[in-house]
Design a protein around this motif. Structure first.
Motif, PDB file in Angstrom:
ATOM      1  N   ALA A 172       0.958  -0.988  -0.023  1.00 52.63           N
ATOM      2  CA  ALA A 172      -0.003  -0.044   0.113  1.00 52.63           C
ATOM      3  C   ALA A 172       0.769   1.201  -0.031  1.00 52.63           C
ATOM      4  N   ARG A 208      -7.647   2.333  -2.768  1.00 53.62           N
ATOM      5  CA  ARG A 208      -8.523   1.690  -1.414  1.00 53.62           C
ATOM      6  C   ARG A 208      -9.227   2.824  -0.832  1.00 53.62           C
ATOM      7  N   SER A 209      -8.889   3.986  -0.769  1.00 54.99           N
ATOM      8  CA  SER A 209      -9.626   5.219  -0.202  1.00 54.99           C
ATOM      9  C   SER A 209      -9.127   6.536  -1.002  1.00 54.99           C
TER      10      SER A 209
END
Lengths: 279, 52
Positions: A172, A208-209
């Protein structure tokens, strides 16, 4: 081409030029020349003819210069021709529009455009829809989940910087980027953005966000999403097209399969480090 | 053995399709690329391997 054909082509080109300025607001001579597939000098002559006919086209010089319609001028030359009506079915990418939260608006626009067609043009549009269907999603498997797509679309609309959490190669990372546009390619969505003034593309399914930040996005002058995407795609494909020789250690049981996958000729085998392996 | 591939994308796809039966020894960039793909795939199943 005889004189009559030439005049028809020119008239059609001038209407296209006019509509292009109406839609874009402003366009440079080189952009118009590329769109219309003529020289910049021809564009200039067409603009002069439009001005002579009373259309308020203004030209400005300089790097950010170009042509624009003055005083909110709008033409009513929006009649849809038969061939154009036939092409309307290809606007039918309802699935992607739905993903972007634009499904209802697209349907509303489609109904209005179809309602504005004359009988024969509407028939032509209907015939196309009966005979051609666009499904931009590749075979096997459902489209990748893109839970952050609408947030990214919102950021694109608002021209606002975002902080992304992005997963690549299992790791990430957080990135602050200036979103410029979204592209649907072979069923997958990609975000085209600037990071530290460098163009980047991000696969939306790996986001993811998304956090919308206050900083406004300053879109580069003359930015063209389709051209930018095409260039990014060419770069990737050129990179991928580089032939490569790979040295492999292969288990004996996998050799027949490897030979079916690639032409393996006269390979030199070195003593294997492990039993049943060739190098 | 040394195997020629028309392009890197095809090389990675073919190598991955052979699973653990193949190991890339070189070039280093290709070894890294395949390793990244394998690590990415393994990350999807990391939770499973922990028995959660």
């Amino acid at each position: 081409m005889n004189l009559s054909e030439y005049e028809n082509v020119r008239a059609s080109r001038m209407v296209t030029l006019l509509l292009h300025l109406q839609v874009r607001g402003q366009a440079s001579g080189s952009e118009l020349a590329r769109q219309l597939e003529v020289s910049e000098r021809t564009v200039q002559r067409d603009v002069e003819a439009l001005v002579a006919a009373g259309v308020p086209v203004r030209s400005t010089r300089g790097p950010a210069g170009g042509y624009r319609l003055d005083g909110g001028y709008r033409t009513r030359l929006t009649g849809v021709g038969l061939d154009e009506a036939g092409a309307l079915a290809f606007l039918g990418l309802a699935g992607p529009a739905e993903q972007l939260g634009l499904g209802d608006m697209l349907e509303g626009a489609r109904i209005k455009v179809w309602a504005s067609l004359t009988g024969e043009a509407r028939q032509r549009a209907g015939r196309t829809a009966e005979r051609f269907h666009l499904d931009p999603v590749r075979w096997y498997g459902t489209p990748e989940p893109v839970p952050c797509l609408t947030q990214l679309a919102d950021a694109v609309w608002r021209d606002r910087r975002v902080r992304l959490e992005y997963v690549r190669d299992g790791r990430a990372a957080t990135r602050e980027v200036d979103p410029l546009g979204l592209v649907l390619a072979a069923g997958d969505w990609y975000l085209v953005a600037l990071r530290d003034q460098q163009r980047r593309t991000y696969r939306v399914s790996r986001v993811r966000s998304v956090e919308l930040l206050d900083e406004p996005v300053v879109r580069p002058a003359q930015f063209d999403l389709a051209e930018t995407w095409a260039a990014a795609r060419r770069e990737l494909e050129d990179e991928e097209q580089t032939s490569v020789e790979v040295t492999l250690r292969v288990a004996a049981r996998a050799l027949p399969r490897l030979r079916r996958l690639v032409p393996v000729h006269g390979q030199a085998r070195s003593p294997s480090r492990r039993r049943g392996r060739s190098r | 053995m040394t195997v020629p591939f028309d392009n890197e994308f095809w090389a990675v796809s073919a190598i991955l399709s052979l699973g653990a039966a193949v190991e890339v020894l070189g070039p280093a960039s290709m070894r890294q690329r395949v390793a990244d793909e394998v690590r990415g795939a393994a990350a999807h199943y990391a939770v499973d391997s922990q028995g959660l």
